[in-house]
Write an enzyme that holds these catalytic residues in place. Structure first.
Site, PDB file in Angstrom:
ATOM      1  N   TYR A  15       0.762  -1.239  -0.085  1.00 15.09           N
ATOM      2  CA  TYR A  15      -0.167   0.110   0.079  1.00 15.09           C
ATOM      3  C   TYR A  15       0.884   1.265   0.070  1.00 15.09           C
ATOM      4  CZ  TYR A  15      -4.164  -2.711   0.479  1.00 15.09           C
ATOM      5  OH  TYR A  15      -5.174  -3.797   0.181  1.00 15.09           O
ATOM      6  N   TYR A  32     -11.665  -7.419   6.339  1.00 14.43           N
ATOM      7  CA  TYR A  32     -10.637  -7.497   5.422  1.00 14.43           C
ATOM      8  C   TYR A  32     -10.189  -8.931   5.381  1.00 14.43           C
ATOM      9  CZ  TYR A  32      -6.115  -7.316   3.515  1.00 14.43           C
ATOM     10  OH  TYR A  32      -4.863  -7.431   2.455  1.00 14.43           O
ATOM     11  N   ASP A  81     -12.860 -16.306   8.419  1.00 16.53           N
ATOM     12  CA  ASP A  81     -11.472 -16.274   8.038  1.00 16.53           C
ATOM     13  C   ASP A  81     -10.554 -15.969   9.262  1.00 16.53           C
ATOM     14  OD1 ASP A  81      -9.127 -15.077   7.268  1.00 16.53           O
ATOM     15  OD2 ASP A  81     -10.109 -13.369   5.989  1.00 16.53           O
ATOM     16  N   LYS A 106      -1.079 -16.528   7.793  1.00 13.39           N
ATOM     17  CA  LYS A 106      -0.260 -15.863   8.894  1.00 13.39           C
ATOM     18  C   LYS A 106       0.676 -16.627   9.813  1.00 13.39           C
ATOM     19  CE  LYS A 106      -1.744 -11.191   8.024  1.00 13.39           C
ATOM     20  NZ  LYS A 106      -3.332 -10.782   7.677  1.00 13.39           N
TER      21      LYS A 106
END
Ligand SMILES: *Cc1c(COP(=O)(O)O)cnc(C)c1O
Length: 432
Positions: free
Chosen positions: A23, A152, A253, A282
């Site tokens: 980003y 997200y 998620d 992750k």
């Protein structure tokens, strides 16, 4: 091409000229990157010799800290057997071992494992599973998703379509993004008593659109990158009931929350519920290599396999990579061989103690801690470049976004380092 190492100046010049960061802009006078040359335990070492206490676990991943002997050994041993082999028509020990471990430690009905390369892909796979399941079982109208704002789920197109429409900049990609349904984020905070009104909009949307809905997708208990919001387990419990009542799949998620971060091995355990499909990523390899997994129930896998296509339509080149699956096995075994629950509980106590004084600061809107996640929400958006430098000068690695200064330290961090981390965060906030 010389084989001599790059000087720090050369490194930074190449970075500025050629390298995208997450980003980031390639033209704005962006904040400089900090050159890291090694990492050990809970410390990142900069090229100038300074050492920073790591508050980020490299975005939730490095739960055992850096350069861990057991994880290093797992990669080295696997390297001598094979670093990679295709997964089509082939099975190998680390992938088999990982699948069995995941099936054993996740909720009992999750039984089938799709191993992929990254969290975003695990979400793509989960969405595709849900859509293909309904298509295969003759419910061809059920092809839409329902989710909450401020979520997200990753940066690929399928995942982006269920990220918060504003943060995820849906308007830029509106001609290519699939359109799904959104409702307000859960309004009940983690410690609030859940009331039916908290889920009223979700319920109304389900009643209205269930014939088009394949699945609800949500981050359980902790909405991470979309705002570090912790919500009530009661909401999740009621959502499970509504999904059952209206024949909608529930995709959880757990990419950020999985592997102990919230104080439970998986955040859905706070609510005592099981999803139909679960995404993991992750921390799955302890931060060593990119890997993710999507688990589903036998009902889903049977529905897909007995449908028109006769197979699940997905298969990445590096699926089941032996190095990554080997280190994932080592990381998970290391985690569950320890009293991880009391370790996380202790970090929670230290974070509450260390961060609570921020309540008194006029710059601070709220302070919240859950498991080994600590969040200070400021009243105003922070200037990333300047605050990042202040954190580094104070000897800590903390990377805020928007109004949020948050940490999720490696589980191996001791009380002294935790105290130093919190004290220095407060010191920097005091200067804002
Ligand atoms: C980070 C994250 C993802 C995306 O994972 P990547 O590995 O960055 O693709 C998806 N969902 C959640 C909840 C995440 O925190």
């Amino acid at each position: 091409m010389s084989s001599s190492p790059l000087s720090t100046e050369q490194l930074l010049a190449i970075d500025k000229a050629h390298i995208w960061h997450p980003y980031a802009s390639m033209t704005a006078a962006a904040a400089p990157s900090y050159p890291v040359v090694s990492a050990q335990g809970v410390r990142l070492k900069l090229a100038d010799g300074r050492e920073l206490i790591d508050g980020m676990s490299s975005w939730w991943a490095a739960i055992h800290g850096y350069n861990h002997p057991a994880l290093n050994q797992a990669v080295k041993a696997q390297l001598d057997d094979m670093s990679h082999v295709m997964f089509g028509g082939i099975i190998h020990p680390p992938a088999a071992k990982l699948a069995k471990l995941l099936v054993d430690i996740t909720p009992p009905t999750l039984d089938k494992v799709f191993i992929s390369d990254s969290g975003s892909v695990a979400v793509e796979v989960a969405i595709k599973m849900a859509l293909q399941y309904w298509y295969s079982t003759g419910h061809k109208s059920k092809q839409k998703l329902l989710t909450v704002r401020n979520g997200y789920h990753g940066d690929t197109f399928g995942a982006m379509a269920v990220c918060d429409p504003v943060n995820g900049m849906h308007h830029i990609f509106k001609d290519v993004l699939p359109k799904h349904y959104f409702v307000e984020q859960p309004q009940c905070r983690f410690d609030d008593a859940f009331e039916e009104q908290h889920i009223a909009e979700m319920k109304a949307r389900i009643e209205q659109h269930h014939q088009q809905l394949a699945a609800v997708i949500i981050e359980p208990i902790v909405q991470g990158t979309g705002g570090m919001h912790f919500y009530s387990p009661g909401y999740l419990k009621r959502l499970r009931e509504l999904c059952d009542e209206y024949e909608i799949l529930l995709i959880l998620d757990e990419i950020a929350t999985g592997f102990g971060r919230t104080g439970k091995l998986f955040a859905c355990e706070h609510a005592g519920i099981e999803p139909d499909i679960m995404c993991l990523g992750k921390a799955i390899t302890g931060g060593y290599l990119s890997l993710a997994a999507t688990l589903c129930t036998a009902r889903i896998s049977t529905g897909i396999s007995e449908g028109e296509a006769g197979c699940f339509m997905h298969g990445p080149t590096f699926m089941g990579n032996p190095l990554a699956t080997a280190v994932a096995c080592a990381s998970i075994e290391l985690l569950i061989s320890q009293p991880w629950q009391s370790i996380i509980n202790n970090i929670e106590r230290q974070l509450i103690k260390g961060l609570s004084p921020a309540f008194l600061l006029s710059q601070v809107a709220s302070v919240r801690v859950l498991g080994s996640i600590g969040v200070i929400e400021m009243k105003h958006v922070v200037d990333m470049a300047s605050i990042q430098k202040q954190f580094v000068d104070a000897g800590i690695w903390v990377r805020p976004f928007g109004k949020l200064i948050y940490i999720m330290p490696p589980y191996i961090m001791n009380d002294e380092d935790l105290a130093t981390l919190c004290e220095n965060i407060l010191k920097v906030i005091n200067q804002q």
